[in-house]
Design a protein around this motif. Structure first.
Motif, PDB file in Angstrom:
ATOM      1  N   HIS A 120       0.853  -1.197   0.000  1.00 10.75           N
ATOM      2  CA  HIS A 120       0.000   0.000   0.000  1.00 10.75           C
ATOM      3  C   HIS A 120       0.889   1.247   0.000  1.00 10.75           C
ATOM      4  N   PRO A 143      -4.051   0.953  -4.095  1.00  9.48           N
ATOM      5  CA  PRO A 143      -4.276   1.382  -5.476  1.00  9.48           C
ATOM      6  C   PRO A 143      -3.026   1.173  -6.328  1.00  9.48           C
ATOM      7  N   GLY A 146      -2.662  -4.140  -6.507  1.00  8.81           N
ATOM      8  CA  GLY A 146      -3.694  -5.068  -6.074  1.00  8.81           C
ATOM      9  C   GLY A 146      -3.511  -6.447  -6.665  1.00  8.81           C
ATOM     10  N   SER A 165     -11.776 -10.148   0.062  1.00  7.49           N
ATOM     11  CA  SER A 165     -12.389  -8.838  -0.125  1.00  7.49           C
ATOM     12  C   SER A 165     -13.472  -8.607   0.922  1.00  7.49           C
ATOM     13  N   ASP A 186     -10.863  -7.131 -12.889  1.00  9.44           N
ATOM     14  CA  ASP A 186     -10.932  -5.860 -12.177  1.00  9.44           C
ATOM     15  C   ASP A 186     -11.494  -6.150 -10.794  1.00  9.44           C
ATOM     16  N   GLY A 188     -11.820  -4.083  -8.134  1.00  5.39           N
ATOM     17  CA  GLY A 188     -12.450  -2.994  -7.400  1.00  5.39           C
ATOM     18  C   GLY A 188     -11.615  -2.538  -6.219  1.00  5.39           C
ATOM     19  N   THR A 189     -12.278  -1.943  -5.235  1.00  8.82           N
ATOM     20  CA  THR A 189     -11.565  -1.319  -4.110  1.00  8.82           C
ATOM     21  C   THR A 189     -11.798  -2.036  -2.781  1.00  8.82           C
TER      22      THR A 189
END
Length: 410
Positions: A120, A143, A146, A165, A186, A188-189
């Motif tokens: 991170h 970001p 990942g 997640s 993908d 995501g966050t």
């Protein structure tokens, strides 16, 4: 007093801690997930400095502050920042379950033998190299660092990625995927942590000390510790100094070019570095793999001749160049152009020393070297001992100074 409460992966924050709060600081999802006093000021964490300034104002006035964080805020969390600004004595920490502990619990695995690395806000390469070198790694993501990026970097490995997640929430997901599958999605966050496993070694032995494997108790192992052909192996005296100049450590990537039996590669891997061994002979390739298995380490072996075989490899922190031949200056030049820290070259032929030294200095490395001549104890008839000389070897090393490292290919 500043109260720091871990939330998200464990139990929700205690109501009495929040009920008395006059300022509550945290991520939006944490603030939205708990009941807060109507009179309390809320600060959504974004840039840290404005939030810290607000906390400081409330703390000076001796008003109650609660900071909400994920899991265990003392584990790669906000406790460090708060302690640096306000002092540990001003903090009252109520930890929750860390995302790492929760993820391993979902798999039914212990994690006292896991290496934990944060990507991170940091360079992903350290996490990648640890995943290549160690059988059980937990990666705290961020970001641009990942599961997709980690999977892309590990695409050619035999590891399994476990992507956890939204741990502790109704949307929690724990998925096992290959690195290639992770790279194609993908995510995501909501990713909390990614576990990288060699499933053949996921159940490690009972440990006394937590974390990855400790540093080896000894190095510069005798030649008899490795399978090799016709004494074609870097002698342990040379290996001892080469390891000192390479400085292999967890998170590093080391190349062993012209690896032969792979003795240097294996020793670097025993120190926790990720290692790529480049060897042009098929027999040598098999010996490297066999020696890596015997010593319980991972060595990525590339069958090919340098410098051409180096083009598709990730940039190394350190490089050992063994062997010789007419192509040696080109090999050293290619290695020196890409090494982030150091290049060590072992040579038996005096005639090749000037060209190798020139290749190191031309790449901007500070060069030094030594001629190693050792004599070993050898028995004679009559229960007496003589000194038996080994062949002299030149060891050159080039070290990149910090001021010059910015120009290295990234």
């Amino acid at each position: 007093m500043i109260t720091v409460v871990g939330a998200g992966t464990g139990s929700p924050p205690a109501d009495d801690l929040l009920a008395r709060a006059e300022l509550v600081v945290g991520g939006r999802r944490h603030l939205d997930a708990v009941p807060l006093p109507e009179t309390a000021e809320r600060v959504v964490l974004g840039p840290l400095e404005p939030a810290l300034d607000t906390i400081a104002a409330y703390d000076r006035a001796d008003r109650r502050v609660v900071v909400l964080a994920s899991g265990d805020p003392g584990f790669f969390g906000i406790v460090r920042v708060l302690a640096e600004r306000f002092g540990p004595g001003r903090l009252q920490v109520h930890p929750g379950v860390s995302s790492v502990a929760a993820a391993f619990a979902r798999l039914g695995l212990t994690w006292d033998d896991a290496v934990v690395v944060s990507a991170h806000g940091r360079d992903l390469r350290t996490a990648v190299h640890l995943c290549r070198a160690r059988p059980k790694v937990a990666v705290l993501t961020g970001p641009g660092a990942g599961p997709a990026e980690l999977g892309a970097a590990l695409r050619s490995s035999d590891r399994v990625l476990v992507v956890a997640s939204a741990l502790g929430s109704p949307d929690e997901r724990v998925e096992r995927v290959s690195p290639a599958d992770a790279a194609a999605r993908d995510w995501g966050t909501a990713v909390s942590v990614v576990l990288c496993l060699d499933e053949t070694r996921a159940l490690g032995p009972v440990r006394t000390v937590a974390g990855g494997d400790p540093a080896p108790a000894g190095w510069a192992l005798p030649e008899s510790a490795f399978a090799h052909r016709d004494s074609m192996i870097t002698k342990f005296e040379v290996r001892a100094l080469a390891l000192a100049r390479l400085g292999p450590r967890p998170g590093d990537l080391v190349w062993d070019v012209g690896a032969g039996s792979g003795s240097v590669a294996v020793e670097c891997a025993r120190f926790g570095a990720a290692v790529t061994a480049v060897e042009k002979t098929a027999e040598g390739v098999e010996q490297i793999r066999a020696n890596a298995r015997v010593h319980g380490v991972d060595v990525h072996v590339v069958h090919g001749a340098a410098p051409e075989a180096l083009s598709g490899l990730d940039d190394p922190d350190a490089v050992f160049v063994g062997g010789g031949g007419r192509e040696l200056p080109a090999v050293v030049t290619a290695c020196a152009a890409r090494a982030r820290r150091s290049v060590v070259v072992a040579l038996a032929a005096l005639d090749r020393v000037p060209a190798a030294r020139a290749a190191l200095t031309s790449a901007g490395l500070d060069c030094d070297g030594v001629l190693l001549q050792s004599s070993r104890l050898a028995p004679l008839p009559g229960d007496v001992t003589r000194l038996a000389a080994t062949n002299p070897v030149f060891l050159l090393w080039g070290v990149r100074s910090p001021a010059r490292s910015e120009g290295v290919a990234q």
